[in-house]
Structures are given as C-alpha cells and as structure tokens.
Design an enzyme around this catalytic site. Structure first.
Site, PDB file in Angstrom:
ATOM      1  N   CYS A 134      -7.023 -11.063 -11.048  1.00 29.33           N
ATOM      2  CA  CYS A 134      -7.831 -10.462  -9.980  1.00 29.33           C
ATOM      3  C   CYS A 134      -9.283 -10.912 -10.113  1.00 29.33           C
ATOM      4  CB  CYS A 134      -7.761  -8.941 -10.049  1.00 29.33           C
ATOM      5  SG  CYS A 134      -6.131  -8.287  -9.625  1.00 29.33           S
ATOM      6  N   HIS A 193     -11.507  -5.787  -7.375  1.00 30.36           N
ATOM      7  CA  HIS A 193     -11.539  -4.393  -7.817  1.00 30.36           C
ATOM      8  C   HIS A 193     -12.552  -4.233  -8.933  1.00 30.36           C
ATOM      9  CE1 HIS A 193      -9.176  -4.850 -11.593  1.00 30.36           C
ATOM     10  NE2 HIS A 193      -8.451  -5.731 -10.924  1.00 30.36           N
TER      11      HIS A 193
END
Length: 182
Positions: A158, A147
């Site tokens: 992430c 992301h």
C-alpha cells in the site's frame, strides 16, 4: 368649624387612600432602588481556532507526463512523494509517503500504473495482517490502498500516509477518481 382632631369618615378614607398610595410609591421606590442593573450577558465562548494547514517540507512535485492531468492523485515511488491535483494543477502536497518495495522483507512493491479508486473504508483492518488501515482508499487489485501508516518502514504494498494526509486523501478522493503510480 371642625376640630382638627375630628376626622370624618370621608376624610379618613381619603387619608387611608393617600397613605396606601404613598406606601406603594415608597415600596416601588425601594424596589427600584434595590433592583440592580442586569448583569451583562456572558460573552459567547470563543470559537476554537482551526490548526494551520500542514506545511509540506517535501520538494515540489515534478510536472511529469507520468502523472496525467486526468489523475486526481499521483504517487512518485522513487521520490516517496504523493499529491492531489485537479486538471493537472496541484491542490495538495506533495507529501511524504511510504510505498511498498521488493527490496524490504515482508513487503511487496506497490504496483505502478493508472488506476481508479474502487472503494473506501475509514476504519479498515487488514484481513491478511490484522493491522489497522485507517482512512483506506483502495485503488489497485490485491487490496492496495492509500492509508495511514508508518513513513519509515515499507508497507505491504500500500501507500502509507501520515494521519493528517490519509484523512485528507480519504476526503478528497471519491470512488472512480484516477490514481497514477509511477
């Protein structure tokens, strides 16, 4: 012989008719002379020029057995690089990324292994941290995703990408795509 001043009714009608025709011709001429040539149609607005494709300043992605040909996206955590590929041929990248790491406070290491894209959300917000996670592509258990995010500070696990790269990865990775993290 008729006098020039004597005008018969038929002659009067003829003269009136010719006068009317002359007047119409004269008016038509004035209309034709007064009418301007139509102005040329405005040129169509120029199409916006798309921005040039981003040029990566990252070193070339290594060919490695750690990223199998079947993977659609690869992440090299050590070099902080990621790329997209098709049948082992790089189609985009490598681009800079920022994975998570155990060495930084408030961070978790991005898990390594072979995963599949489970789901995607263009406007996701982290339920745990309340942070925006634009163009999220979830691929590992625990809400781990590619992301948009900082390329300077480690993530919470992430893989952060620039805004442009996150949008591109989002579009290029359908659910079920294989992701290799090593």
């Amino acid at each position: 012989m008729a006098s020039p001043l004597r005008i018969t009714s038929s002659r009067l009608q003829r003269q009136t008719c010719w006068a009317a025709i002359a007047a119409l011709a004269l008016l038509s001429g004035w209309v034709l002379l007064d009418s301007r040539a139509p102005e040329p149609a405005a040129a169509p607005a120029p199409r916006p020029v798309p921005p040039p494709a981003p040029v990566s300043t990252a070193p070339p992605a290594p060919r490695t057995a750690l990223c199998p040909d079947s993977a659609r996206a690869c992440v090299d955590e050590e070099r902080r690089l990621s790329w997209l590929q098709h049948h082992g041929e790089i189609t985009y990248g490598p681009v800079r990324v920022m994975p998570g790491t155990d060495a930084a406070p408030d961070s978790v290491a991005t898990p390594r292994g072979l995963f599949r894209v489970e789901w995607k959300d263009a406007d996701h917000v982290s339920g745990e941290f309340g942070d925006p996670m634009n163009h999220s592509v979830f691929f590992a258990p625990g809400g781990i995703a590619f992301h948009e995010g900082s390329l300077d500070a480690p993530s919470h696990g992430c893989v952060h990408l620039s805004a442009v790269d996150a949008a591109l990865f989002f579009d290029a990775l359908p659910v079920g795509s294989e992701v290799a993290v090593f």
